[in-house]
Design a protein around this motif. Structure first.
Motif, PDB file in Angstrom:
ATOM      1  N   PRO A   1     -47.964  -5.729  17.340  1.00  0.00           N
ATOM      2  CA  PRO A   1     -47.056  -5.975  18.470  1.00  0.00           C
ATOM      3  C   PRO A   1     -47.380  -7.283  19.179  1.00  0.00           C
ATOM      4  O   PRO A   1     -48.540  -7.655  19.311  1.00  0.00           O
ATOM      5  N   TRP A   2     -46.338  -7.973  19.604  1.00  0.00           N
ATOM      6  CA  TRP A   2     -46.531  -9.217  20.364  1.00  0.00           C
ATOM      7  C   TRP A   2     -46.935  -8.877  21.792  1.00  0.00           C
ATOM      8  O   TRP A   2     -47.834  -9.473  22.354  1.00  0.00           O
ATOM      9  N   ARG A   3     -46.257  -7.879  22.329  1.00  0.00           N
ATOM     10  CA  ARG A   3     -46.572  -7.450  23.688  1.00  0.00           C
ATOM     11  C   ARG A   3     -47.958  -6.804  23.705  1.00  0.00           C
ATOM     12  O   ARG A   3     -48.232  -5.904  22.909  1.00  0.00           O
ATOM     13  N   GLY A   4     -48.787  -7.280  24.592  1.00  0.00           N
ATOM     14  CA  GLY A   4     -50.136  -6.740  24.702  1.00  0.00           C
ATOM     15  C   GLY A   4     -51.140  -7.422  23.805  1.00  0.00           C
ATOM     16  O   GLY A   4     -52.338  -7.169  23.895  1.00  0.00           O
ATOM     17  N   ARG A   5     -50.641  -8.308  22.913  1.00  0.00           N
ATOM     18  CA  ARG A   5     -51.549  -9.007  22.017  1.00  0.00           C
ATOM     19  C   ARG A   5     -52.330 -10.064  22.813  1.00  0.00           C
ATOM     20  O   ARG A   5     -51.742 -10.809  23.598  1.00  0.00           O
ATOM     21  N   PRO A   6     -53.639 -10.144  22.640  1.00  0.00           N
ATOM     22  CA  PRO A   6     -54.404 -11.171  23.354  1.00  0.00           C
ATOM     23  C   PRO A   6     -53.873 -12.574  23.047  1.00  0.00           C
ATOM     24  O   PRO A   6     -53.426 -12.856  21.926  1.00  0.00           O
ATOM     25  N   ASP A   7     -53.945 -13.446  24.067  1.00  0.00           N
ATOM     26  CA  ASP A   7     -53.370 -14.792  23.929  1.00  0.00           C
ATOM     27  C   ASP A   7     -53.925 -15.556  22.724  1.00  0.00           C
ATOM     28  O   ASP A   7     -53.181 -16.252  22.042  1.00  0.00           O
ATOM     29  N   CYS A   8     -55.214 -15.421  22.456  1.00  0.00           N
ATOM     30  CA  CYS A   8     -55.779 -16.199  21.345  1.00  0.00           C
ATOM     31  C   CYS A   8     -55.203 -15.743  20.005  1.00  0.00           C
ATOM     32  O   CYS A   8     -55.236 -16.500  19.028  1.00  0.00           O
ATOM     33  N   LEU A   9     -54.648 -14.520  19.950  1.00  0.00           N
ATOM     34  CA  LEU A   9     -54.028 -14.047  18.709  1.00  0.00           C
ATOM     35  C   LEU A   9     -52.542 -14.386  18.665  1.00  0.00           C
ATOM     36  O   LEU A   9     -51.865 -14.112  17.669  1.00  0.00           O
ATOM     37  N   LYS A  10     -52.028 -14.950  19.752  1.00  0.00           N
ATOM     38  CA  LYS A  10     -50.678 -15.518  19.740  1.00  0.00           C
ATOM     39  C   LYS A  10     -50.778 -16.999  19.393  1.00  0.00           C
ATOM     40  O   LYS A  10     -50.190 -17.468  18.421  1.00  0.00           O
ATOM     41  N   ARG A  11     -51.560 -17.742  20.170  1.00  0.00           N
ATOM     42  CA  ARG A  11     -51.683 -19.193  19.960  1.00  0.00           C
ATOM     43  C   ARG A  11     -52.380 -19.510  18.640  1.00  0.00           C
ATOM     44  O   ARG A  11     -52.104 -20.528  18.026  1.00  0.00           O
ATOM     45  N   GLY A  12     -53.297 -18.644  18.240  1.00  0.00           N
ATOM     46  CA  GLY A  12     -54.098 -18.940  17.061  1.00  0.00           C
ATOM     47  C   GLY A  12     -53.585 -18.313  15.780  1.00  0.00           C
ATOM     48  O   GLY A  12     -54.281 -18.340  14.766  1.00  0.00           O
ATOM     49  N   MET A  13     -52.366 -17.784  15.801  1.00  0.00           N
ATOM     50  CA  MET A  13     -51.863 -17.171  14.569  1.00  0.00           C
ATOM     51  C   MET A  13     -51.512 -18.263  13.564  1.00  0.00           C
ATOM     52  O   MET A  13     -50.710 -19.142  13.847  1.00  0.00           O
ATOM     53  N   ILE A  14     -52.127 -18.208  12.419  1.00  0.00           N
ATOM     54  CA  ILE A  14     -51.910 -19.201  11.362  1.00  0.00           C
ATOM     55  C   ILE A  14     -50.817 -18.736  10.407  1.00  0.00           C
ATOM     56  O   ILE A  14     -49.948 -19.499  10.013  1.00  0.00           O
ATOM     57  N   ALA A  15     -50.866 -17.494  10.023  1.00  0.00           N
ATOM     58  CA  ALA A  15     -49.892 -16.981   9.046  1.00  0.00           C
ATOM     59  C   ALA A  15     -49.841 -15.469   9.126  1.00  0.00           C
ATOM     60  O   ALA A  15     -50.781 -14.817   9.576  1.00  0.00           O
ATOM     61  N   ARG A  16     -48.716 -14.934   8.721  1.00  0.00           N
ATOM     62  CA  ARG A  16     -48.610 -13.498   8.492  1.00  0.00           C
ATOM     63  C   ARG A  16     -48.007 -13.322   7.107  1.00  0.00           C
ATOM     64  O   ARG A  16     -47.158 -14.095   6.672  1.00  0.00           O
ATOM     65  N   VAL A  17     -48.456 -12.277   6.441  1.00  0.00           N
ATOM     66  CA  VAL A  17     -48.057 -12.045   5.050  1.00  0.00           C
ATOM     67  C   VAL A  17     -47.472 -10.638   4.969  1.00  0.00           C
ATOM     68  O   VAL A  17     -48.060  -9.677   5.466  1.00  0.00           O
ATOM     69  N   PRO A  18     -46.299 -10.489   4.332  1.00  0.00           N
ATOM     70  CA  PRO A  18     -45.683  -9.159   4.280  1.00  0.00           C
ATOM     71  C   PRO A  18     -46.457  -8.196   3.387  1.00  0.00           C
ATOM     72  O   PRO A  18     -47.233  -8.607   2.532  1.00  0.00           O
ATOM     73  N   PRO A  19     -46.201  -6.907   3.575  1.00  0.00           N
ATOM     74  CA  PRO A  19     -46.838  -5.900   2.718  1.00  0.00           C
ATOM     75  C   PRO A  19     -46.402  -6.056   1.260  1.00  0.00           C
ATOM     76  O   PRO A  19     -45.350  -6.642   0.973  1.00  0.00           O
ATOM     77  N   LEU A  20     -47.178  -5.478   0.368  1.00  0.00           N
ATOM     78  CA  LEU A  20     -46.977  -5.666  -1.074  1.00  0.00           C
ATOM     79  C   LEU A  20     -45.550  -5.365  -1.524  1.00  0.00           C
ATOM     80  O   LEU A  20     -44.969  -6.107  -2.276  1.00  0.00           O
ATOM     81  N   PHE A  21     -44.986  -4.288  -1.081  1.00  0.00           N
ATOM     82  CA  PHE A  21     -43.668  -3.889  -1.600  1.00  0.00           C
ATOM     83  C   PHE A  21     -42.537  -4.222  -0.638  1.00  0.00           C
ATOM     84  O   PHE A  21     -41.443  -3.674  -0.728  1.00  0.00           O
ATOM     85  N   PHE A  22     -42.779  -5.167   0.255  1.00  0.00           N
ATOM     86  CA  PHE A  22     -41.770  -5.570   1.226  1.00  0.00           C
ATOM     87  C   PHE A  22     -40.663  -6.360   0.524  1.00  0.00           C
ATOM     88  O   PHE A  22     -40.925  -7.210  -0.318  1.00  0.00           O
ATOM     89  N   THR A  23     -39.436  -6.052   0.847  1.00  0.00           N
ATOM     90  CA  THR A  23     -38.300  -6.849   0.372  1.00  0.00           C
ATOM     91  C   THR A  23     -37.374  -7.079   1.558  1.00  0.00           C
ATOM     92  O   THR A  23     -37.239  -6.219   2.439  1.00  0.00           O
ATOM     93  N   GLU A  24     -36.751  -8.219   1.550  1.00  0.00           N
ATOM     94  CA  GLU A  24     -35.823  -8.555   2.626  1.00  0.00           C
ATOM     95  C   GLU A  24     -34.578  -9.125   1.969  1.00  0.00           C
ATOM     96  O   GLU A  24     -34.664  -9.876   1.003  1.00  0.00           O
ATOM     97  N   GLU A  25     -33.444  -8.762   2.504  1.00  0.00           N
ATOM     98  CA  GLU A  25     -32.197  -9.264   1.945  1.00  0.00           C
ATOM     99  C   GLU A  25     -32.137 -10.782   2.084  1.00  0.00           C
ATOM    100  O   GLU A  25     -32.471 -11.317   3.148  1.00  0.00           O
TER     101      GLU A  25
END
Ligand code: FES
Length: 148
Positions: A122-146
């Motif tokens: 969640p973005w809400r409640g996430r410590p600031d250093c984990l907002k400003r310092g986020m480098i990348a996010r990677v989807p789960p193995l079987f994630f698909t998006e249209e």
């Protein structure tokens, strides 16, 4: 037409959270902390600050849903101290620009992530250093998006 009566209500379900025995399931989130990271400008003879961060995280960890593991290099060396969070069936995150004082924020973020219901931190409640310092996010193995 009459609907059948429910056979089980929430109050009838067994309490599967009450267990005094050893943990028999994997933690929800694994927090990898790079122990070989160096803050830019650190003399090579000094111990890496990543080791201090990894030890501070390990020492402060208390959530059974979060497992802490030191790791050697997350390939994010130019962005300060680094850590990653992985959750089975959820997204994975890489963070940088951390400091040895980021341990409580990393653990708070991992606990927040462990409790999410959609596999995202969640973005809400996430410590600031984990907002400003986020480098990348990677989807789960079987994630698909249209496709758009
Ligand atoms: S040494 Fe920490 S990311 Fe490379």
């Amino acid at each position: 037409m009459e609907r059948p009566a429910p056979t089980e209500t929430p109050d009838d379900r067994p309490d599967d959270t009450a267990s005094a025995g050893p943990r028999d399931a994997a933690p929800a989130v694994t927090l990898f902390v790079c122990q070989t990271c160096r803050t830019p400008g650190t003399p090579p003879e000094d111990a890496p600050q990543g080791a201090r961060l990894a030890e501070a995280v390990r020492a402060a960890a208390h959530d059974p849903d979060v497992e802490v593991k030191p790791v050697r290099c997350l390939s994010n060396c130019k962005r300060g101290l680094s850590a990653a969070m992985v959750r089975a069936g959820g997204w994975s995150y890489v963070f940088g620009d951390l400091t040895p004082a980021s341990a409580p924020d990393l653990l708070a973020g991992a606990t927040l992530f462990a409790g999410s219901t959609d596999g995202l931190m969640p973005w809400r409640g996430r410590p600031d250093c984990l907002k400003r310092g986020m480098i990348a996010r990677v989807p789960p193995l079987f994630f698909t998006e249209e496709p758009r």
